[in-house]
Motif scaffolding. Structure first.
Motif, PDB file in Angstrom:
ATOM      1  N   UNK A 252       1.038  -1.158   0.007  1.00 24.47           N
ATOM      2  CA  UNK A 252       0.064   0.080  -0.006  1.00 24.47           C
ATOM      3  C   UNK A 252       0.921   1.170  -0.026  1.00 24.47           C
ATOM      4  N   UNK A 253       1.893   1.284   0.886  1.00 28.41           N
ATOM      5  CA  UNK A 253       2.675   2.263   0.956  1.00 28.41           C
ATOM      6  C   UNK A 253       3.730   2.613  -0.232  1.00 28.41           C
ATOM      7  N   UNK A 254       4.284   1.597  -0.709  1.00 26.91           N
ATOM      8  CA  UNK A 254       4.942   1.871  -2.136  1.00 26.91           C
ATOM      9  C   UNK A 254       4.092   2.330  -3.151  1.00 26.91           C
ATOM     10  N   UNK A 255       2.927   1.826  -3.288  1.00 29.65           N
ATOM     11  CA  UNK A 255       2.130   2.344  -4.361  1.00 29.65           C
ATOM     12  C   UNK A 255       1.636   3.814  -4.112  1.00 29.65           C
ATOM     13  N   UNK A 256       1.374   4.009  -2.810  1.00 31.69           N
ATOM     14  CA  UNK A 256       0.887   5.450  -2.514  1.00 31.69           C
ATOM     15  C   UNK A 256       2.060   6.513  -2.858  1.00 31.69           C
ATOM     16  N   UNK A 257       3.134   6.129  -2.523  1.00 29.43           N
ATOM     17  CA  UNK A 257       4.378   6.974  -2.457  1.00 29.43           C
ATOM     18  C   UNK A 257       4.814   7.183  -4.119  1.00 29.43           C
ATOM     19  N   UNK A 258       4.521   6.177  -4.984  1.00 28.44           N
ATOM     20  CA  UNK A 258       4.963   6.367  -6.090  1.00 28.44           C
ATOM     21  C   UNK A 258       3.866   7.125  -6.810  1.00 28.44           C
ATOM     22  N   UNK A 259       2.673   6.954  -6.339  1.00 27.62           N
ATOM     23  CA  UNK A 259       1.576   7.825  -7.216  1.00 27.62           C
ATOM     24  C   UNK A 259       1.616   9.284  -6.802  1.00 27.62           C
ATOM     25  N   UNK A 260       2.029   9.675  -5.479  1.00 28.87           N
ATOM     26  CA  UNK A 260       2.157  11.015  -5.273  1.00 28.87           C
ATOM     27  C   UNK A 260       3.533  11.665  -5.895  1.00 28.87           C
ATOM     28  N   UNK A 261       4.605  10.750  -5.898  1.00 35.73           N
ATOM     29  CA  UNK A 261       5.700  11.263  -6.650  1.00 35.73           C
ATOM     30  C   UNK A 261       5.312  11.623  -8.135  1.00 35.73           C
ATOM     31  N   UNK A 262       4.460  10.863  -8.739  1.00 38.45           N
ATOM     32  CA  UNK A 262       4.109  10.724  -9.921  1.00 38.45           C
ATOM     33  C   UNK A 262       3.102  12.153 -10.413  1.00 38.45           C
ATOM     34  N   UNK A 263       2.453  12.256  -9.417  1.00 35.34           N
ATOM     35  CA  UNK A 263       1.212  13.602  -9.513  1.00 35.34           C
ATOM     36  C   UNK A 263       2.392  14.748  -9.488  1.00 35.34           C
ATOM     37  N   UNK A 264       3.410  14.936  -8.357  1.00 35.87           N
ATOM     38  CA  UNK A 264       4.107  16.073  -8.429  1.00 35.87           C
ATOM     39  C   UNK A 264       5.226  16.263  -9.617  1.00 35.87           C
ATOM     40  N   UNK A 265       5.390  15.054 -10.411  1.00 34.46           N
ATOM     41  CA  UNK A 265       6.087  15.032 -11.471  1.00 34.46           C
ATOM     42  C   UNK A 265       5.398  15.570 -12.693  1.00 34.46           C
ATOM     43  N   UNK A 266       4.122  15.434 -12.617  1.00 37.82           N
ATOM     44  CA  UNK A 266       3.335  15.961 -13.760  1.00 37.82           C
ATOM     45  C   UNK A 266       3.077  17.591 -13.528  1.00 37.82           C
ATOM     46  N   UNK A 267       3.121  18.132 -12.137  1.00 44.73           N
ATOM     47  CA  UNK A 267       3.074  19.478 -11.835  1.00 44.73           C
ATOM     48  C   UNK A 267       4.419  20.004 -12.456  1.00 44.73           C
TER      49      UNK A 267
END
Ligand code: DP6
Length: 348
Positions: A252-267
């Motif tokens: 759960x944590x690994x997926x959450x972390x990569x999803x958040x980093x990905x969102x910030x990468x889009x920004x």
């Protein structure tokens, strides 16, 4: 037989004229698979589904009292009159409730946050979830939890999830218009077989420079990375639901972390870039990695602000909070899974 002249209908009419009031309490939620981007701004229909944990701290309490004699809504936040765009959003939401209820009365709205507003601690989620429940009750709308989630969504997308306690998934839904509106709602995602905590590193409690609403529109419009993130987010959600079902906090944590980093990468790839991450954000992220190197399962997520939220086991939460305070030089709060929205009071 209850008729035209019986006491009961007259009593009801009298009460209608006076107006009704209701108070609701809602808690913020933190997304582990993020909502970032709309396909319809008016109906607040998201481009992707998302998943969050509702917290047991820093709730919003909102009272809506109908005021038939007044010709405009009056809204206060923490005792101060709301003005400008925030007021416009609340009035637009009340207009929607009035249309659904077939009523016209203005309202007096009193909102209190147990957390500084706009601090990246999801106060718009708890705010619009509480406003949805209180205004629906005050205007006499009878909504089940799904309908309440759909209504809260219209105020702020993430509010759809704060209608529910614990883990909630917000379905993007299908299509546009009435079909999109009907199919886009949150529901409980089930209780995992572990005891989770989110440690909130409060790096900046001030209002954010760019609202998530504006930043997500700018990202969708200009970031070449956005489509790739949106596509991978669907896989992240499927993986996270499976990880929750098997009680696997690390997954759960690994997926959450990569999803958040990905969102910030889009920004960061938007033109011009939107950057919420501050120096202290990176220091806390280093601290989280150091905890993992020491064998503590701890995983970071960040929203539209510099604050970091760290998912861990409840039994590790105090140690994680200490490490986060030391790394970021900032306060840290510990939250567990909290309850869904509830109406706590009716007629004053
Ligand atoms: C980064 O729900 O505040 O917190 O629907 O425009 O009101 P609007 O946006 P909002 O966006 C939240 C964005 C986020 C991620 C999330 O909570 O999923």
């Amino acid at each position: 037989m209850a008729g035209e002249h019986s006491a009961e209908p007259v009593g009801l009419r009298e009460r209608d004229r006076r107006g009704r009031a209701a108070t609701a309490v809602a808690h913020p939620n933190i997304a582990l698979v993020k909502y970032w981007g709309k396909r319809d701004a008016r109906l607040v229909l998201p481009r992707t589904s998302s998943l969050s944990m509702t917290l047991d701290i820093v709730p919003t309490t909102t009272t809506v009292a109908l005021a038939p004699g007044m010709d405009a809504d009056v809204v206060t936040l923490g005792g101060e009159p709301l003005t400008g765009e925030p007021l416009r959003r609340v009035v637009a939401f009340l207009d929607l409730v009035r249309v659904l209820a077939g009523r016209r009365e203005s309202a007096v709205v009193d909102t209190r946050n147990a957390v500084p507003t706009g601090a990246g601690l999801a106060s718009s989620a708890s705010g619009f979830a509480a406003l949805a429940a209180a205004s629906a009750a005050a205007y006499g709308l009878e909504l089940d939890a799904t309908a309440l989630s759909r209504l809260a969504r219209r105020g702020s997308g993430s509010a759809a999830r704060s209608v529910f306690g614990g883990f909630a998934v917000w379905h993007a839904g299908e299509g546009g218009g009435a079909e999109g509106d009907r199919t886009s709602y949150a529901e409980p995602a089930g209780a995992p077989d572990f005891d989770p905590a989110l440690v909130l590193a409060v790096i900046d409690a001030g209002p954010k420079a760019v609202s998530s609403r504006i930043a997500m529109r700018h990202t969708v419009d200009t970031s070449p990375l956005y489509p790739a993130w949106a596509e991978s987010s669907a896989a992240d959600l499927a993986g996270m639901l499976a990880a929750l079902r098997r009680g696997d906090l690390t997954a759960v944590g690994e997926i959450a972390e990569r999803n958040a980093f990905g969102m910030h990468a889009t920004m960061l790839a938007a033109r011009p870039a939107v950057r919420y991450l501050a120096p202290a954000t990176l220091q806390v992220l280093d601290g989280v990695r150091a905890l993992r190197d020491d064998g503590v399962p701890a995983f970071a997520t960040m929203d539209a602000g510099p604050n970091v939220k760290v998912l861990c086991h409840r039994t590790d939460a105090d140690r994680v909070a200490e490490a986060v305070r030391a790394a970021g030089g900032c306060p840290a709060l510990v939250a567990g899974p909290g309850p869904g929205v509830r109406v706590t009071g009716g007629e004053p």
